[in-house]
Enzyme design. Structure first.
Site, PDB file in Angstrom:
ATOM      1  CB  CYS C 114      -0.922   0.000   1.219  1.00 45.31           C
ATOM      2  SG  CYS C 114      -1.945   1.479   1.315  1.00 45.31           S
ATOM      3  CB  CYS C 117      -2.339   4.492   4.239  1.00 46.86           C
ATOM      4  SG  CYS C 117      -3.708   3.867   3.249  1.00 46.86           S
ATOM      5  CB  SER C 118      -0.290   0.635   6.475  1.00 57.59           C
ATOM      6  OG  SER C 118      -1.203   1.243   7.362  1.00 57.59           O
ATOM      7  CB  CYS C 119      -4.747  -0.895   2.513  1.00 59.55           C
ATOM      8  SG  CYS C 119      -5.402   0.779   2.424  1.00 59.55           S
TER       9      CYS C 119
END
Lengths: 123, 101, 216
Positions: C114, C117-119
């Site tokens: 991602c 962000c940090s999906c």
């Protein structure tokens, strides 16, 4: 992110979170068990976002993190950014009052006099 | 009703709007191929400001040749690709590729 | 895990084996939590229960899904067609985002990142590892996937297309790694033990039954 003029222009246009294709060092692959503080931040975030509260959604959270200063974004840990975003959103949504948070923070710091104000270890 | 179907060539807008967007900068202005249509989702640029996100936007997986993205300035093999999930308002129809695939 | 029944009223205190908070953001966590509890927005118990619930979400759930997909072709077809409803068959609740499952083959190797962000498919893989959220992984993977794979000790032949999936929006991806050779007749449980977290992100392949990596 210095570079030629094109790179500089792009850096200005890019959100601080928009990292795809930028240079980076080796990936630190060590496993990290989240600390209790990190788990609680995570839990509070999930509770605020989930039904029945649903005070805000993931995109509002992302927008808040994007609006952090580049200096803070660069120098902070993941959950440090989360708790900072959570504070902003709680004030924005009228859940907590900014003055109440400051007063409580002072009280919390006073509970840990040997630590407060010290340059904490970056883990 | 979705505007694009798998196999369609599409270009990503080379735009830099303010506010919250979910289109990575490194793909803006590039042409890729639609792999799949995921359905319609509330508009994240509106959700980000506490709005309802209506009307929803079609969301597609679009795949790009690494070579088209990085022109050799990366560490990938000839046939490698990168795919991203892109909302319809960022996409325009593009001519079918005249490159060999 | 059954609830251990201990009381959660100590949620604002620290157990002796836990390091005292020393940084401003750690103080902020305490301040926000105590204010939320004082104002009745959430209870200490709800927070403690949520912390515990996340501790129980681990990549083992993902490994069960993969092992079943390896051994049950109909299940795999359903999984590839509709991730959310198919993992629900195994009692896994995946809501709020669309789960898309992709399969690694001899011709195509997926890896997930991602960049914005940090999906991450948390209901299936638990909390993301630190490296997945790191700036280096998020920045480099879309540009130098093979260098990143090499850092993970993963060598994919150049005849296999590496496809980096940038999880930019409402989709969460789960990768079905290739089933290792020499695993015919193994039980679902034994197969699940070969499925690592990283193999479901695509930075690694599944383990060999002898404990090594599968030849890609």
């Amino acid at each position: 992110m210095a570079g030629d003029s094109k790179t500089t222009t792009q850096a200005v246009e890019r959100a601080i979170t928009d990292l795809g294709g930028l240079k980076g060092g080796p990936i630190d692959r060590h496993e990290h068990e989240p600390t209790l503080t990190e788990r609680r931040i995570d839990a509070m975030m999930m509770l605020m976002r989930a039904k029945p509260r649903a005070f805000w959604g993931s995109d509002e959270n992302r927008r808040t993190i994007e609006s952090l200063t580049p200096e803070f974004y660069e120098g902070s840990g993941y959950y440090e950014r989360w708790v900072t975003a959570m504070r902003s959103l709680m004030i924005e949504k009228g859940i907590l009052d900014s003055g109440d948070i400051d007063a409580k923070l002072a009280e919390v710091r006073a509970r840990f006099p040997s630590n407060a104000g010290a340059d904490g270890d970056k883990s | 009703m979705s505007r694009f179907a798998p196999g369609d060539r599409v270009s990503v807008a080379k735009a830099f709007p303010p506010g919250h967007v979910r289109t990575p900068t490194f793909l803006r202005g590039l042409t890729g191929t639609v792999v799949r249509h995921f359905g319609a989702f509330p508009n994240p640029s509106l959700l980000a400001y506490g709005m309802s996100g209506q009307p929803p936007l079609n969301l597609y997986q679009v795949v790009f040749d690494m070579d088209d993205v990085w022109d050799g300035d990366g560490e990938y093999a000839a046939g490698d690709t990168v795919a991203a999930d892109i909302y319809e308002n960022w996409l325009e129809a593009a001519p079918q590729s005249n490159r060999k695939d | 895990m059954p609830h251990d029944g201990h009381d959660h009223d100590h949620a604002t205190t620290f157990q002796p084996d836990i390091k005292e908070p020393s940084e401003e953001w750690e103080f902020l966590e305490i301040a926000l939590r105590e204010l939320l509890i004082d104002k009745g927005v959430v209870s200490a118990r709800e927070i403690a229960d949520t912390v515990e619930a996340w501790e129980n979400k681990t990549p083992e759930a993902g490994a069960q899904i993969i092992a079943k997909a390896w051994t049950d072709a109909d299940f795999k077809s359903r999984l590839l067609a509709n991730g959310n409803s198919t993992v629900a068959e195994l009692g896994i609740v995946f809501e709020g985002t669309q789960l898309v499952v992709v399969e690694n083959t001899a011709d195509l190797h997926h890896m997930v990142v991602c960049t914005l962000c940090s999906c991450y498919p948390r209901p299936i893989l638990g909390m993301p590892p630190l490296w997945y959220k790191s700036k280096s992984y998020r920045a480099r993977t879309v540009r130098e996937p093979r260098a990143v794979l090499a850092e993970f000790g993963t060598d994919i032949p150049t005849s296999t297309e590496v496809r980096v999936l940038d999880s930019t929006a409402d989709i969460r991806y789960l990768v079905i790694p290739r089933r290792p050779d020499g695993t015919d007749g193994m039980s679902v449980e034994a197969l699940a033990a070969l499925v690592t977290r990283d193999s479901m992100i695509g930075t690694a392949t599944a383990l060999q039954p002898d404990g090594g990596r599968t030849a890609a």
